[in-house]
Design a protein around this motif. Structure first.
Motif, PDB file in Angstrom:
ATOM      1  N   GLN A  14      15.610  -7.011  -0.073  1.00 56.29           N
ATOM      2  CA  GLN A  14      16.190  -6.096   0.893  1.00 56.29           C
ATOM      3  C   GLN A  14      17.484  -5.470   0.381  1.00 56.29           C
ATOM      4  O   GLN A  14      17.922  -4.460   0.896  1.00 56.29           O
ATOM      5  N   THR A  47      13.092  -6.636  13.835  1.00 57.12           N
ATOM      6  CA  THR A  47      11.642  -6.610  14.031  1.00 57.12           C
ATOM      7  C   THR A  47      11.187  -5.164  14.103  1.00 57.12           C
ATOM      8  O   THR A  47      11.799  -4.343  14.792  1.00 57.12           O
ATOM      9  N   PRO A  48      10.115  -4.864  13.382  1.00 57.21           N
ATOM     10  CA  PRO A  48       9.624  -3.488  13.424  1.00 57.21           C
ATOM     11  C   PRO A  48       9.072  -3.182  14.813  1.00 57.21           C
ATOM     12  O   PRO A  48       8.561  -4.070  15.499  1.00 57.21           O
ATOM     13  N   GLN A  76       6.705  -2.292  17.687  1.00 56.66           N
ATOM     14  CA  GLN A  76       5.273  -2.500  17.861  1.00 56.66           C
ATOM     15  C   GLN A  76       4.657  -1.223  18.438  1.00 56.66           C
ATOM     16  O   GLN A  76       5.211  -0.624  19.354  1.00 56.66           O
TER      17      GLN A  76
END
Length: 157
Positions: A26, A146-147, A149
């Motif tokens: 990252q 968190t990506p 959804q």
């Protein structure tokens, strides 16, 4: 035998290394603490077969890791607002240190290893401290975002 000692000293639990690799992916490539320790040990030992030197090199790297471990433990303790949880965490850390010391004293007391026993103990202590430092630092890292959804369309009945 020397290669085995170096490998023993530098082996880290897979989970800690996996976490560190994730962080590396990252961010731009930086030497990890494990990379720095390995490089410093290799430089210190060079091509020597002297077990006393090998033990001293590992002890010197442990002295480098120790303040970082202490800082990580202090940072982790600071996250505990509840005094009972803080006391519990201090007890866990004390138990871990006791286990490390007993385990490494045992590793370094094998009479069949002769002069290599001191290097075994030093490698054990370094490995434990390095792994614990990486474990606590990984725990203290904020979780990755968190990506989002994809929204599902509601099905009509």
């Amino acid at each position: 035998m020397r290669a085995g000692l170096i490998a023993l000293a530098l082996m880290l639990p897979g989970a800690a290394m996996a976490q560190q690799r994730t962080q590396q992916q990252q961010a731009p490539r930086q030497d990890t603490l494990a990379d720095q320790v390995e490089r410093n040990i290799r430089t210190c030992i060079g091509s020597s077969q002297d077990m006393a030197l090998i033990a001293r090199c590992m002890d010197s790297q442990r002295a480098v890791v120790a303040p970082r471990l202490e800082t990580a433990v202090e940072r982790l303790l600071a996250t505990q607002a509840d005094p009972a949880r803080r006391d519990g965490l201090m007890a866990v850390q004390a138990a871990w240190a006791n286990y490390r010391n007993l385990r490494c004293d045992f590793a370094g007391s094998n009479p069949e290893r002769g002069a290599e026993a001191a290097a075994d103990r030093a490698a054990c202590l370094l490995q434990f401290d390095l792994a614990r430092t990486l474990e606590i630092e990984a725990f203290l890292q904020p979780p990755p975002p968190t990506p989002p959804q994809p929204q599902r369309q509601q099905q009509r009945r």
